[in-house]
Scaffold this motif. Sequence first.
Motif, PDB file in Angstrom:
ATOM      1  N   ARG A  11      12.157  12.713   5.524  1.00 53.98           N
ATOM      2  CA  ARG A  11      11.906  11.414   6.179  1.00 53.98           C
ATOM      3  C   ARG A  11      11.953  10.234   5.220  1.00 53.98           C
ATOM      4  NH1 ARG A  11       5.509  13.098   6.681  1.00 53.98           N
ATOM      5  NH2 ARG A  11       5.434  13.430   4.437  1.00 53.98           N
ATOM      6  N   GLY A  12      11.562  10.446   3.946  1.00 54.32           N
ATOM      7  CA  GLY A  12      11.701   9.367   2.965  1.00 54.32           C
ATOM      8  C   GLY A  12      10.553   8.393   2.898  1.00 54.32           C
ATOM      9  N   SER A  13       9.326   8.848   3.254  1.00 55.96           N
ATOM     10  CA  SER A  13       8.214   7.881   3.223  1.00 55.96           C
ATOM     11  C   SER A  13       7.858   7.480   1.789  1.00 55.96           C
ATOM     12  CB  SER A  13       6.989   8.425   3.961  1.00 55.96           C
ATOM     13  OG  SER A  13       6.382   9.471   3.255  1.00 55.96           O
ATOM     14  N   ASN A  14       8.031   8.379   0.828  1.00 60.52           N
ATOM     15  CA  ASN A  14       7.781   7.990  -0.572  1.00 60.52           C
ATOM     16  C   ASN A  14       8.814   6.984  -1.051  1.00 60.52           C
ATOM     17  OD1 ASN A  14       5.448   9.394  -2.073  1.00 60.52           O
ATOM     18  ND2 ASN A  14       6.290  11.009  -0.777  1.00 60.52           N
ATOM     19  N   ILE A 109       7.344  14.085  -7.160  1.00 62.96           N
ATOM     20  CA  ILE A 109       5.982  13.948  -6.632  1.00 62.96           C
ATOM     21  C   ILE A 109       5.625  15.224  -5.895  1.00 62.96           C
ATOM     22  CG2 ILE A 109       6.769  12.695  -4.542  1.00 62.96           C
ATOM     23  CD1 ILE A 109       3.769  11.233  -5.480  1.00 62.96           C
ATOM     24  N   PRO A 111       2.425  17.276  -3.699  1.00 62.55           N
ATOM     25  CA  PRO A 111       1.214  16.942  -2.936  1.00 62.55           C
ATOM     26  C   PRO A 111       0.012  17.815  -3.256  1.00 62.55           C
ATOM     27  CG  PRO A 111       2.682  18.227  -1.569  1.00 62.55           C
ATOM     28  CD  PRO A 111       3.365  18.083  -2.898  1.00 62.55           C
ATOM     29  N   GLU A 180       0.060   9.625  -2.450  1.00 64.61           N
ATOM     30  CA  GLU A 180       1.434   9.726  -2.976  1.00 64.61           C
ATOM     31  C   GLU A 180       2.098   8.357  -2.973  1.00 64.61           C
ATOM     32  OE1 GLU A 180       3.972  12.844  -1.375  1.00 64.61           O
ATOM     33  OE2 GLU A 180       2.216  13.902  -0.645  1.00 64.61           O
TER      34      GLU A 180
HETATM   35  C1  GRF Z   1       5.925  14.658   0.063  1.00 64.25           C
HETATM   36  O1  GRF Z   1       4.766  15.216   0.553  1.00 64.25           O
HETATM   37  C2  GRF Z   1       6.128  15.034  -1.387  1.00 64.25           C
HETATM   38  O2  GRF Z   1       4.932  15.259  -2.059  1.00 64.25           O
HETATM   39  C3  GRF Z   1       6.876  16.333  -1.275  1.00 64.25           C
HETATM   40  O3  GRF Z   1       7.731  16.169  -0.175  1.00 64.25           O
HETATM   41  C4  GRF Z   1       7.170  15.223   0.726  1.00 64.25           C
HETATM   42  C5  GRF Z   1       8.210  14.183   0.962  1.00 64.25           C
HETATM   43  O4  GRF Z   1       7.848  13.302   1.985  1.00 64.25           O
HETATM   44  N1  GRF Z   1       7.561  16.624  -2.516  1.00 64.25           N
HETATM   45  P1  GRF Z   1       8.695  11.987   2.243  1.00 64.25           P
HETATM   46  O5  GRF Z   1      10.143  12.416   2.540  1.00 64.25           O
HETATM   47  O6  GRF Z   1       8.644  11.139   0.999  1.00 64.25           O
HETATM   48  O7  GRF Z   1       8.064  11.340   3.411  1.00 64.25           O
END
Ligand code: GRF
Length: 211
Positions: A11-14, A109, A111, A180
């Motif tokens: 999804r790319g929330s980070n 990253i 979790p 995160e």
């Molecule tokens: C996050 O929980 C990160 O810690 C793990 O994958 C997930 C990615 O989420 N490595 P997002 O795509 O950034 O929403």
Amino acid sequence: MLNVAVLGSGRGSNFQAILNAIDAGTLQGVRIALVLSNNSGAGILNIARSRGLPAVHMSEKQFHNEPSFVDAFLATLHRHGADFVALAGYMKRVPPRVIATFRNRIVNIHPALLPKFGGKGMYGIHVHEAVLAAGEKVSGATVHIVDEEYDRGPIVLQRQVAVRPDDTPETLAARVLQVEHQIYPEALGLLADGRMISPYTQQPNIEQEST
Ligand code: GRF
């Protein structure tokens, strides 16, 4: 200036949190060179496209063998001027040749509070299930340098969250995700500033006193 290639599968929330920090001016010295995903339907690619950033779908399945995939992968990173890589939910193993080419210049990253709850099988909701099953009172998130061993490279930044007695893996995941989104931009800022020294982005300049 770090020219960052962001690699993700979902999804790319980070990645969105990193963009938000750049927009807000709290993350400086970072330019997004491109976003690359093994998954053509990944939200992270759509986020990049909506911002007019280069968005590349590249999967090993498109190539005859691993070496030609890695050649194309490295050529893509170089073509877009990437000199740093940030994994943000990238579900594929980073090929050893990429790790060697970007030695100490790839971050991920995770979790949980590494070195606990890392390694094979420790991804997504499995991490939070394991944390709850172990009866941990705290969990959190970790940004670390990527080397050849899964989730074992040097830690750049880590932050805790409380585990609540009524937590489910999903509620814990949501609380960890908030952290995160804080620490990934912070960690990139430290690296871009050169405030993280050897072995991350530069060697310390230690002057020898003459005797
Ligand atoms: C996050 O929980 C990160 O810690 C793990 O994958 C997930 C990615 O989420 N490595 P997002 O795509 O950034 O929403």
